[in-house]
Design an enzyme around this catalytic site. Structure first.
Site, PDB file in Angstrom:
ATOM      1  CB  ALA A  65     -34.674  51.561 -36.332  1.00 20.16           C
ATOM      2  N   GLY A 109     -35.044  47.007 -33.435  1.00 18.99           N
ATOM      3  CA  GLY A 109     -36.083  46.845 -34.379  1.00 18.99           C
ATOM      4  C   GLY A 109     -36.234  44.974 -34.900  1.00 18.99           C
ATOM      5  CD  GLU A 112     -38.908  47.126 -31.213  1.00 19.33           C
ATOM      6  OE1 GLU A 112     -39.079  47.855 -32.256  1.00 19.33           O
ATOM      7  OE2 GLU A 112     -39.837  48.092 -30.871  1.00 19.33           O
ATOM      8  CD  GLU A 132     -34.903  49.774 -28.906  1.00 20.36           C
ATOM      9  OE1 GLU A 132     -34.896  49.666 -28.268  1.00 20.36           O
ATOM     10  OE2 GLU A 132     -35.650  49.322 -29.874  1.00 20.36           O
TER      11      GLU A 132
HETATM   12  C1  HXC Z   1     -26.987  51.715 -38.452  1.00 19.67           C
HETATM   13  C2  HXC Z   1     -25.721  50.241 -38.131  1.00 19.67           C
HETATM   14  C3  HXC Z   1     -26.129  49.294 -36.415  1.00 19.67           C
HETATM   15  C4  HXC Z   1     -27.552  50.361 -36.829  1.00 19.67           C
HETATM   16  C5  HXC Z   1     -24.822  48.497 -36.450  1.00 19.67           C
HETATM   17  N1  HXC Z   1     -24.494  49.530 -37.761  1.00 19.67           N
HETATM   18  N2  HXC Z   1     -26.022  49.308 -35.893  1.00 19.67           N
HETATM   19  N3  HXC Z   1     -25.743  51.192 -38.611  1.00 19.67           N
HETATM   20  N4  HXC Z   1     -28.579  51.819 -37.645  1.00 19.67           N
HETATM   21  N5  HXC Z   1     -29.209  50.296 -35.748  1.00 19.67           N
HETATM   22  C6  HXC Z   1     -22.755  50.132 -38.380  1.00 19.67           C
HETATM   23  C7  HXC Z   1     -22.446  50.087 -37.001  1.00 19.67           C
HETATM   24  O1  HXC Z   1     -22.199  52.025 -37.469  1.00 19.67           O
HETATM   25  C8  HXC Z   1     -20.969  50.240 -38.192  1.00 19.67           C
HETATM   26  O2  HXC Z   1     -21.011  50.698 -39.682  1.00 19.67           O
HETATM   27  C9  HXC Z   1     -21.173  48.477 -38.360  1.00 19.67           C
HETATM   28  O3  HXC Z   1     -22.731  48.274 -37.916  1.00 19.67           O
HETATM   29  C10 HXC Z   1     -20.881  47.471 -37.851  1.00 19.67           C
HETATM   30  O4  HXC Z   1     -20.947  48.050 -36.473  1.00 19.67           O
HETATM   31  P1  HXC Z   1     -20.008  47.555 -35.027  1.00 19.67           P
HETATM   32  O5  HXC Z   1     -20.553  48.955 -34.420  1.00 19.67           O
HETATM   33  O6  HXC Z   1     -19.003  48.516 -36.197  1.00 19.67           O
HETATM   34  O7  HXC Z   1     -20.077  46.799 -35.083  1.00 19.67           O
HETATM   35  P2  HXC Z   1     -19.165  45.903 -33.592  1.00 19.67           P
HETATM   36  O8  HXC Z   1     -18.709  46.782 -32.772  1.00 19.67           O
HETATM   37  O9  HXC Z   1     -19.556  44.783 -33.787  1.00 19.67           O
HETATM   38  O10 HXC Z   1     -20.859  45.947 -32.646  1.00 19.67           O
HETATM   39  C11 HXC Z   1     -21.950  45.415 -32.773  1.00 19.67           C
HETATM   40  C12 HXC Z   1     -23.524  46.060 -32.444  1.00 19.67           C
HETATM   41  C13 HXC Z   1     -23.603  47.506 -32.355  1.00 19.67           C
HETATM   42  C14 HXC Z   1     -23.510  46.045 -30.933  1.00 19.67           C
HETATM   43  C15 HXC Z   1     -24.677  45.384 -33.029  1.00 19.67           C
HETATM   44  O11 HXC Z   1     -23.227  48.389 -33.844  1.00 19.67           O
HETATM   45  C16 HXC Z   1     -24.643  47.917 -31.842  1.00 19.67           C
HETATM   46  O12 HXC Z   1     -24.634  48.691 -30.765  1.00 19.67           O
HETATM   47  N6  HXC Z   1     -25.848  48.937 -33.169  1.00 19.67           N
HETATM   48  C17 HXC Z   1     -26.521  49.731 -32.130  1.00 19.67           C
HETATM   49  C18 HXC Z   1     -27.063  48.709 -31.828  1.00 19.67           C
HETATM   50  C19 HXC Z   1     -28.365  49.558 -31.807  1.00 19.67           C
HETATM   51  O13 HXC Z   1     -28.405  50.274 -30.449  1.00 19.67           O
HETATM   52  N7  HXC Z   1     -29.959  49.451 -32.187  1.00 19.67           N
HETATM   53  C20 HXC Z   1     -31.237  49.770 -32.103  1.00 19.67           C
HETATM   54  C21 HXC Z   1     -31.292  50.597 -32.510  1.00 19.67           C
HETATM   55  S1  HXC Z   1     -32.750  52.106 -32.551  1.00 19.67           S
HETATM   56  P3  HXC Z   1     -19.293  50.960 -40.204  1.00 19.67           P
HETATM   57  O14 HXC Z   1     -19.956  52.027 -41.362  1.00 19.67           O
HETATM   58  O15 HXC Z   1     -18.805  52.071 -39.191  1.00 19.67           O
HETATM   59  O16 HXC Z   1     -18.621  50.187 -40.296  1.00 19.67           O
HETATM   60  C22 HXC Z   1     -34.363  51.320 -32.462  1.00 19.67           C
HETATM   61  C23 HXC Z   1     -35.327  51.661 -32.697  1.00 19.67           C
HETATM   62  C24 HXC Z   1     -36.515  50.931 -33.392  1.00 19.67           C
HETATM   63  O17 HXC Z   1     -34.076  49.796 -33.884  1.00 19.67           O
HETATM   64  C25 HXC Z   1     -37.839  51.457 -33.382  1.00 19.67           C
HETATM   65  C26 HXC Z   1     -38.665  51.548 -35.180  1.00 19.67           C
HETATM   66  C27 HXC Z   1     -39.883  52.470 -35.046  1.00 19.67           C
END
Ligand code: HXC
Length: 258
Positions: A65, A109, A112, A132
């Site tokens: 998400a 997500g 999921e 998460e």
């Molecule tokens: C918003 C995101 C994002 C996310 C990545 N980006 N994941 N933006 N939401 N979930 C953005 C980063 O901010 C960054 O933007 C760009 O994408 C590239 O990401 P980097 O982190 O620079 O790349 P990298 O170092 O290769 O790492 C990739 C990654 C990491 C491992 C995927 O980005 C990461 O850990 N992302 C979050 C993953 C996560 O926690 N997902 C769960 C979310 S909660 P900029 O502008 O800096 O270039 C969820 C709950 C669902 O999903 C429930 C629903 C109801």
């Protein structure tokens, strides 16, 4: 209405949805999920489509998400807004078979969403996870429920509680993933499998999907009864007559989806 967060295409009898928010690693927001629901509505209404493939980019299926969008939410923002999940079940209610073709990250997500598809094909660079906990929250779109059903309790707890990522080989061994391909062949192979499915009788494919899903929603006894009733019902299909007659005549069947 045009799509802004996904690309929608057809390849023969296959509907293809590509998640497309490249700057955010396909992070999911309401607009994207609403568009996916609209694309599924259109593919379901299209008699020519027999199977659907959902994919992302070579870097990310979806990295979860959109964290930027939800970081400041209050409880009421989340509860009343039903962020991401207001249209989430549309993928679950899709009656046509859906293949997730996952390359790169399928996190939160994103994982999921892949798990709501009927099967997952992974590129060798795929990474699955429910990270998460690292954000001070928990899976909210099925991760704590679908992951244990797919990989068992212990590995689901491991992934959800440590937030670690699982690679394609581990995911296949654990039963989350049906097949693994080199990244450059993933989409081609997913489309090929989808084309095979779409070449069979659509009502039969829908009956199989409904029956397999019953295995997760009912007792074994009820599931077996359901399967038996649907098996009997399939004798009402022209496609059953054609399929069995073609076998007996040693020719290829021509199904007409009736
Ligand atoms: C918003 C995101 C994002 C996310 C990545 N980006 N994941 N933006 N939401 N979930 C953005 C980063 O901010 C960054 O933007 C760009 O994408 C590239 O990401 P980097 O982190 O620079 O790349 P990298 O170092 O290769 O790492 C990739 C990654 C990491 C491992 C995927 O980005 C990461 O850990 N992302 C979050 C993953 C996560 O926690 N997902 C769960 C979310 S909660 P900029 O502008 O800096 O270039 C969820 C709950 C669902 O999903 C429930 C629903 C109801």
């Amino acid at each position: 209405m045009a799509y802004e967060n996904i690309l929608v295409d057809t390849r023969g009898k296959v509907g293809l949805v590509t998640l497309h928010r490249p700057k955010q690693m396909n992070a999911l927001n309401d607009a994207l999920v609403d568009e996916l629901a609209r694309a599924l509505d259109a593919f379901e209404a299209d008699e020519n489509i027999g199977c659907i493939v959902i994919t992302g980019s070579d870097k990310a299926f979806a990295a979860g998400a959109d964290i930027a969008a939800m970081a400041g939410f209050s409880y009421m923002d989340a509860y009343k807004g039903d962020y991401i999940t207001r249209n989430w079940e549309r993928l679950k209610t899709c009656r046509k078979p859906v293949i997730a073709a996952v390359a790169g990250f399928a996190l939160g997500g994103g994982c999921e969403m892949a798990m709501m598809c009927d099967m997952i094909f992974a590129a060798d660079n795929a990474k699955f996870g429910q990270p998460e906990i690292k954000l001070g929250t928990l899976p909210g779109a099925g991760g704590t429920q679908r992951l244990p059903r797919a990989v068992g309790k212990s590995k689901a707890m491991d992934l959800c509680l440590t937030g670690r990522f699982m690679d394609a080989a581990e995911a296949e061994k654990a039963g989350l993933v049906a097949r693994i391909y080199p990244a450059e062949r993933l989409l081609e192979e997913a489309l090929k499998a989808a084309q095979t499915i779409a070449g069979f009788s659509l009502p039969v494919a829908m009956m199989i999907k409904e029956s397999v899903n019953r295995a997760f929603e009912s007792s074994l006894h009820e599931g077996l009864l359901f399967e038996r009733r649907v098996f009997h019902a399939a004798f009402a299909l022209e496609d059953q007559k054609e399929g069995m007659q073609a076998f007996l005549e040693k020719r290829q069947p021509v199904f007409n989806n009736n």
